[in-house]
Design a protein around this motif. Sequence first.
Motif, short mmCIF file in Angstrom:
data_model
loop_
_atom_site.label_atom_id
_atom_site.label_comp_id
_atom_site.label_asym_id
_atom_site.label_seq_id
_atom_site.Cartn_x
_atom_site.Cartn_y
_atom_site.Cartn_z
N VAL A 1 -5.73 4.35 -5.65
CA VAL A 1 -4.47 5.05 -5.90
C VAL A 1 -3.70 4.30 -6.98
N GLY A 2 -2.58 4.85 -7.41
CA GLY A 2 -1.80 4.25 -8.48
C GLY A 2 -0.88 3.12 -8.07
N SER A 3 -0.57 3.03 -6.77
CA SER A 3 0.39 2.01 -6.35
C SER A 3 0.23 1.69 -4.86
N ARG A 4 0.84 0.57 -4.48
CA ARG A 4 0.87 0.18 -3.06
C ARG A 4 1.61 1.25 -2.24
N GLU A 5 2.65 1.82 -2.81
CA GLU A 5 3.42 2.85 -2.11
C GLU A 5 2.55 4.06 -1.79
N GLU A 6 1.69 4.46 -2.73
CA GLU A 6 0.77 5.58 -2.46
C GLU A 6 -0.19 5.23 -1.33
N ALA A 7 -0.68 4.01 -1.32
CA ALA A 7 -1.58 3.58 -0.24
C ALA A 7 -0.86 3.63 1.11
N ILE A 8 0.38 3.17 1.13
CA ILE A 8 1.15 3.20 2.37
C ILE A 8 1.40 4.63 2.82
N GLU A 9 1.69 5.52 1.89
CA GLU A 9 1.90 6.93 2.26
C GLU A 9 0.64 7.54 2.86
N LEU A 10 -0.53 7.23 2.29
CA LEU A 10 -1.78 7.71 2.88
C LEU A 10 -1.99 7.10 4.26
N GLY A 11 -1.62 5.84 4.41
CA GLY A 11 -1.70 5.19 5.73
C GLY A 11 -0.80 5.87 6.74
N ARG A 12 0.40 6.25 6.31
CA ARG A 12 1.32 6.98 7.20
C ARG A 12 0.72 8.32 7.63
N ARG A 13 0.13 9.02 6.68
CA ARG A 13 -0.50 10.32 7.02
C ARG A 13 -1.65 10.11 8.01
N PHE A 14 -2.44 9.07 7.79
CA PHE A 14 -3.55 8.76 8.71
C PHE A 14 -3.02 8.47 10.11
N ARG A 15 -1.99 7.62 10.21
CA ARG A 15 -1.44 7.24 11.52
C ARG A 15 -0.88 8.47 12.24
N LYS A 16 -0.27 9.42 11.50
CA LYS A 16 0.25 10.63 12.13
C LYS A 16 -0.89 11.47 12.72
N ILE A 17 -2.04 11.43 12.09
CA ILE A 17 -3.18 12.19 12.59
C ILE A 17 -3.77 11.52 13.83
N VAL A 18 -4.01 10.21 13.78
CA VAL A 18 -4.71 9.53 14.86
C VAL A 18 -3.80 9.08 16.00
N GLY A 19 -2.50 9.04 15.78
CA GLY A 19 -1.59 8.68 16.86
C GLY A 19 -1.39 7.17 16.99
N ASP A 20 -1.08 6.76 18.21
CA ASP A 20 -0.75 5.36 18.48
C ASP A 20 -1.91 4.44 18.10
N GLY A 21 -1.56 3.26 17.61
CA GLY A 21 -2.57 2.28 17.24
C GLY A 21 -2.09 1.43 16.10
N GLU A 22 -3.03 0.73 15.46
CA GLU A 22 -2.68 -0.20 14.40
C GLU A 22 -3.68 -0.13 13.26
N SER A 23 -3.17 -0.15 12.05
CA SER A 23 -3.99 -0.17 10.85
C SER A 23 -3.50 -1.29 9.94
N THR A 24 -4.37 -1.72 9.06
CA THR A 24 -4.03 -2.74 8.07
C THR A 24 -4.41 -2.20 6.70
N ILE A 25 -3.57 -2.43 5.70
CA ILE A 25 -3.87 -2.05 4.32
C ILE A 25 -3.80 -3.30 3.46
N GLN A 26 -4.89 -3.57 2.72
CA GLN A 26 -4.92 -4.73 1.83
C GLN A 26 -5.44 -4.31 0.47
N GLN A 27 -4.80 -4.83 -0.58
CA GLN A 27 -5.26 -4.54 -1.92
C GLN A 27 -6.58 -5.27 -2.17
N VAL A 28 -7.48 -4.59 -2.85
CA VAL A 28 -8.77 -5.17 -3.24
C VAL A 28 -8.66 -5.61 -4.68
N PHE A 29 -8.91 -6.87 -4.95
CA PHE A 29 -8.83 -7.41 -6.31
C PHE A 29 -10.20 -7.44 -6.96
#
Length: 105
Positions: free
Chosen positions: A77-105
């Motif tokens: 994606v173009g930015s960390r914010e876009e990655a977080i937004e996709l993470g938010r969409r994912f969490r809304k689909i799967v419900g309660d739980g925990e995810s981690t997002i890390q940039q790949v260098f």
Amino acid sequence: MRFLMMQKPSDTAPDEKLFAEMGAFIEELTAAGVLLATGGLEPGGVRMTSAGDEITVTDGPFAEAKEAAAGFALIEVGSREEAIELGRRFRKIVGDGESTIQQVF
């Protein structure tokens, strides 16, 4: 920018609604060229540690397996914010739980 999104195991069993919503989400991200890879991970795995010249290989599962990643998605994606937004969409689909997002260098 590439990001690795990881999902921790959940006690909730997936149902048909979850499969349908995740399928649509994955299709959307794939069509947009955002999703590079996705998959589930075996709960055990192999742990490798090194100290000096010695490398130790230990077969899992491990006591802290509930803290390990159960699945992943590699996105571009173009930015960390876009990655977080996709993470938010994912969490809304799967419900309660925990995810981690890390940039790949």
